[in-house]
Design a protein around this motif. Structure first.
Motif, PDB file in Angstrom:
ATOM      1  N   VAL A 159       0.867  -1.175   0.000  1.00 27.49           N
ATOM      2  CA  VAL A 159       0.000   0.000   0.000  1.00 27.49           C
ATOM      3  C   VAL A 159       0.903   1.224   0.000  1.00 27.49           C
ATOM      4  N   THR A 160       0.814   2.012  -1.073  1.00 27.53           N
ATOM      5  CA  THR A 160       1.693   3.169  -1.216  1.00 27.53           C
ATOM      6  C   THR A 160       1.110   4.384  -0.499  1.00 27.53           C
ATOM      7  N   PRO A 161       1.954   5.310  -0.056  1.00 24.85           N
ATOM      8  CA  PRO A 161       1.464   6.521   0.603  1.00 24.85           C
ATOM      9  C   PRO A 161       0.815   7.472  -0.408  1.00 24.85           C
ATOM     10  N   LYS A 162      -0.269   8.129   0.020  1.00 25.49           N
ATOM     11  CA  LYS A 162      -1.001   9.047  -0.854  1.00 25.49           C
ATOM     12  C   LYS A 162      -1.316  10.320  -0.080  1.00 25.49           C
ATOM     13  N   LYS A 163      -1.227  11.458  -0.762  1.00 28.31           N
ATOM     14  CA  LYS A 163      -1.590  12.739  -0.156  1.00 28.31           C
ATOM     15  C   LYS A 163      -3.084  12.962  -0.366  1.00 28.31           C
ATOM     16  N   LEU A 164      -3.833  13.049   0.745  1.00 21.35           N
ATOM     17  CA  LEU A 164      -5.282  13.161   0.691  1.00 21.35           C
ATOM     18  C   LEU A 164      -5.759  14.376   1.487  1.00 21.35           C
ATOM     19  N   THR A 165      -6.866  14.960   1.024  1.00 24.72           N
ATOM     20  CA  THR A 165      -7.551  16.004   1.783  1.00 24.72           C
ATOM     21  C   THR A 165      -8.779  15.364   2.434  1.00 24.72           C
ATOM     22  N   VAL A 166      -8.857  15.459   3.767  1.00 19.38           N
ATOM     23  CA  VAL A 166      -9.924  14.775   4.501  1.00 19.38           C
ATOM     24  C   VAL A 166     -10.694  15.792   5.339  1.00 19.38           C
ATOM     25  N   LYS A 167     -12.027  15.784   5.174  1.00 17.40           N
ATOM     26  CA  LYS A 167     -12.898  16.633   5.990  1.00 17.40           C
ATOM     27  C   LYS A 167     -13.779  15.715   6.831  1.00 17.40           C
ATOM     28  N   VAL A 168     -13.636  15.829   8.134  1.00 13.66           N
ATOM     29  CA  VAL A 168     -14.391  14.985   9.066  1.00 13.66           C
ATOM     30  C   VAL A 168     -15.435  15.832   9.764  1.00 13.66           C
ATOM     31  N   GLY A 169     -16.714  15.514   9.503  1.00 14.46           N
ATOM     32  CA  GLY A 169     -17.797  16.240  10.154  1.00 14.46           C
ATOM     33  C   GLY A 169     -17.765  17.715   9.827  1.00 14.46           C
ATOM     34  N   THR A 209      -6.714   7.584  -4.719  1.00 18.52           N
ATOM     35  CA  THR A 209      -5.505   7.891  -5.461  1.00 18.52           C
ATOM     36  C   THR A 209      -4.942   9.198  -4.930  1.00 18.52           C
ATOM     37  N   ASP A 210      -3.697   9.453  -5.276  1.00 20.55           N
ATOM     38  CA  ASP A 210      -3.026  10.647  -4.781  1.00 20.55           C
ATOM     39  C   ASP A 210      -3.821  11.897  -5.177  1.00 20.55           C
ATOM     40  N   GLY A 211      -4.079  12.777  -4.180  1.00 19.89           N
ATOM     41  CA  GLY A 211      -4.796  14.019  -4.450  1.00 19.89           C
ATOM     42  C   GLY A 211      -6.288  13.948  -4.206  1.00 19.89           C
ATOM     43  N   ASP A 212      -6.819  12.785  -3.823  1.00 17.08           N
ATOM     44  CA  ASP A 212      -8.264  12.656  -3.605  1.00 17.08           C
ATOM     45  C   ASP A 212      -8.727  13.497  -2.404  1.00 17.08           C
ATOM     46  N   ARG A 213     -10.015  13.866  -2.437  1.00 14.13           N
ATOM     47  CA  ARG A 213     -10.663  14.568  -1.311  1.00 14.13           C
ATOM     48  C   ARG A 213     -11.734  13.645  -0.729  1.00 14.13           C
ATOM     49  N   ILE A 214     -11.715  13.481   0.591  1.00 10.94           N
ATOM     50  CA  ILE A 214     -12.661  12.612   1.286  1.00 10.94           C
ATOM     51  C   ILE A 214     -13.479  13.462   2.250  1.00 10.94           C
ATOM     52  N   VAL A 215     -14.804  13.289   2.199  1.00  8.69           N
ATOM     53  CA  VAL A 215     -15.706  13.996   3.126  1.00  8.69           C
ATOM     54  C   VAL A 215     -16.468  12.950   3.940  1.00  8.69           C
ATOM     55  N   PHE A 216     -16.349  13.055   5.242  1.00  5.69           N
ATOM     56  CA  PHE A 216     -17.044  12.143   6.162  1.00  5.69           C
ATOM     57  C   PHE A 216     -18.153  12.914   6.869  1.00  5.69           C
ATOM     58  N   THR A 217     -19.381  12.371   6.800  1.00  2.00           N
ATOM     59  CA  THR A 217     -20.519  12.961   7.504  1.00  2.00           C
ATOM     60  C   THR A 217     -20.962  12.016   8.604  1.00  2.00           C
ATOM     61  N   ASP A 218     -20.905  12.512   9.828  1.00  2.00           N
ATOM     62  CA  ASP A 218     -21.331  11.714  10.985  1.00  2.00           C
ATOM     63  C   ASP A 218     -22.852  11.739  11.056  1.00  2.00           C
ATOM     64  N   VAL A 219     -23.458  10.592  10.847  1.00  2.00           N
ATOM     65  CA  VAL A 219     -24.929  10.493  10.846  1.00  2.00           C
ATOM     66  C   VAL A 219     -25.359   9.668  12.057  1.00  2.00           C
ATOM     67  N   ARG A 220     -26.256  10.250  12.839  1.00  2.00           N
ATOM     68  CA  ARG A 220     -26.785   9.547  14.018  1.00  2.00           C
ATOM     69  C   ARG A 220     -28.299   9.478  13.890  1.00  2.00           C
ATOM     70  N   VAL A 221     -28.848   8.277  13.999  1.00  2.00           N
ATOM     71  CA  VAL A 221     -30.291   8.063  13.881  1.00  2.00           C
ATOM     72  C   VAL A 221     -30.821   7.580  15.232  1.00  2.00           C
ATOM     73  N   VAL A 222     -31.799   8.321  15.771  1.00  2.00           N
ATOM     74  CA  VAL A 222     -32.365   7.952  17.070  1.00  2.00           C
ATOM     75  C   VAL A 222     -33.888   7.980  16.967  1.00  2.00           C
ATOM     76  N   LYS A 223     -34.532   7.290  17.882  1.00  2.00           N
ATOM     77  CA  LYS A 223     -35.991   7.315  17.980  1.00  2.00           C
ATOM     78  C   LYS A 223     -36.394   8.025  19.266  1.00  2.00           C
ATOM     79  N   LYS A 224     -37.441   8.833  19.148  1.00  2.00           N
ATOM     80  CA  LYS A 224     -37.916   9.607  20.292  1.00  2.00           C
ATOM     81  C   LYS A 224     -39.419   9.405  20.433  1.00  2.00           C
ATOM     82  N   GLN A 225     -39.856   9.052  21.638  1.00  2.77           N
ATOM     83  CA  GLN A 225     -41.272   8.851  21.915  1.00  2.77           C
ATOM     84  C   GLN A 225     -41.826  10.050  22.687  1.00  2.77           C
ATOM     85  N   VAL A 226     -42.982  10.540  22.221  1.00  2.00           N
ATOM     86  CA  VAL A 226     -43.642  11.662  22.883  1.00  2.00           C
ATOM     87  C   VAL A 226     -45.055  11.213  23.240  1.00  2.00           C
ATOM     88  N   HIS A 227     -45.433  11.339  24.519  1.00  2.00           N
ATOM     89  CA  HIS A 227     -46.766  10.947  24.986  1.00  2.00           C
ATOM     90  C   HIS A 227     -47.629  12.192  25.166  1.00  2.00           C
TER      91      HIS A 227
END
Length: 389
Positions: A159-169, A209-227
């Motif tokens: 696995v070769t080293p690659k320069k990447l742009t990463v955006k987390v959340g 590949t070298d130069g790629d841009r990665i975007v990570f979106t943190d998705v949280r799914v919850v259930k809420k009960q209202v009486h």
């Protein structure tokens, strides 16, 4: 006639005893010399000591044969075109000769998911990579460079080293050099855990590949009960001809309903993105409010004296009114056109006019006319009298 053998025998017999003894001695000596010579030649042919090196492991063997190929055959060593043999197979072998064999072996190289097979003679990973001229500096190898390669070969993942742009959340993008094959690999190396609800762009199995841009979106799914949640009611408007125009009254008051409800809430990078009802139990239905809207026309107002509606102005609209109605801003001749500028009711109401043109003031009629002129780009709505503007 006697045979020649008999003649020889008779001649020997006729020799003196001392001569016959000497001849016998000479014959025995000759036979002994020939025997020794034959033995020496045989030993010379079979008794060569050769140093044999197989992939760097050396041993001494007693060789038979005249060439390198003969010696290897005698030792049961088979070579093919992938092997390196020195000296060459046809080279003469002497006592004390050295023969080196470096066997060929397949190196199945997978670099960032792409495969290629090389034949190498090196016995270590580092030596094999040097042999094929691919050092892979800074890369991750599935086996260390000092790892050994046996004659069966080796599959090596690189696995070769690659320069990447990463955006987390919602964080700012960062530049990283990572030895990753896929988006998931890159995020894992950055300590980002990707679960089944999270989203990545490109997808987590995409090969980077070298130069790629990665975007990570943190998705949280919850259930809420209202009486006992309130259910809103609608308002229904209903015309009432007994009620004057512009008047309203509540015929029935609205009442909110009640329900127990379960929501699915989806958060993206910590912010609520969507809310959806997944189940509900209605405890009380809402009751819509009913509002009656008056449609009864107001009683007609007395028509003002025409003199009171004549304008005393010198504007363009006054000139058009003078042409259209003789300057009578209260004109109503029964031809379907009203006021000083002779509006028909459809145009008047389309531009927001209330009541009827002849029942409004000069200033109000001019304000509606200004809207007509702005929409049409001039006085074209008054094709004849507009020329006097």
């Amino acid at each position: 006639m006697p045979s020649s053998d008999n003649s020889k025998q008779s001649r020997l017999t006729s020799l003196p005893a001392w001569a016959r003894s000497r001849a016998a001695l000479v014959g025995v000596s000759t036979v002994a010399v020939l025997a020794v010579a034959g033995t020496t030649i045989g030993y010379a042919h079979m008794g060569k000591t050769v140093t044999l090196s197989l992939d760097g492991q050396t041993q001494q063997v007693t060789a038979s044969g005249d060439t390198v190929g003969d010696v290897l055959d005698a030792q049961g060593i088979h070579v093919d075109n992938h092997d390196m043999v020195a000296p060459a197979l046809g080279q003469q072998v002497d006592d004390g000769s050295e023969i080196s064999v470096r066997f060929g072996r397949p190196l199945k190289l997978e670099v960032d998911g792409k495969q290629h097979t090389y034949w190498v003679n090196a016995t270590t990973v580092g030596g094999a990579l040097n042999q094929i001229g691919r050092s892979f500096t800074g890369a991750d190898l599935s086996l260390s460079r000092g790892g050994s390669i046996d004659r069966g070969g080796l599959k090596l993942d690189v696995v070769t080293p690659k320069k990447l742009t990463v955006k987390v959340g919602d964080k700012k993008p960062v530049r990283r050099q990572l030895t990753a094959v896929t988006v998931a690999d890159a995020l894992k190396q950055m300590g980002v855990k990707v679960d089944k609800d999270d989203r990545t762009s490109p997808g987590k199995h995409h090969e980077v590949t070298d130069g790629d841009r990665i975007v990570f979106t943190d998705v949280r799914v919850v259930k809420k009960q209202v009486h006992g949640e309130s259910i809103g009611y609608d308002t229904i408007h209903r015309d009432d001809s007994s009620l004057a125009q512009g008047k309203t009254r509540v015929a029935r008051s609205g009442r909110a309903g009640l329900r127990n409800v379960t929501y699915q809430l989806v958060y993206r990078n910590g912010d609520l993105a969507t809310r959806k009802v997944v189940s509900q139990q209605v405890l009380r239905d809402p009751v819509d409010e009913v509002v009656e809207v008056g449609t009864k026309a107001p009683a007609p107002q007395p028509t003002p004296a025409p003199a009171a509606n004549y304008a005393s102005g010198g504007s363009a609209w006054d000139r058009i009114a003078a042409c259209e109605s003789g300057g009578n801003w209260a004109a109503n001749t029964g031809n379907g056109y009203y006021g000083g500028l002779q509006f028909n009711l459809s145009t008047w109401r389309a531009y927001g006019g209330v009541s009827r043109p002849d029942l409004t003031s000069r200033e109000y009629q001019i304000s509606i006319a200004e809207k007509v002129r702005a929409a049409s780009g001039g006085y074209g709505a008054w094709p004849v009298c507009g020329a006097r503007a």
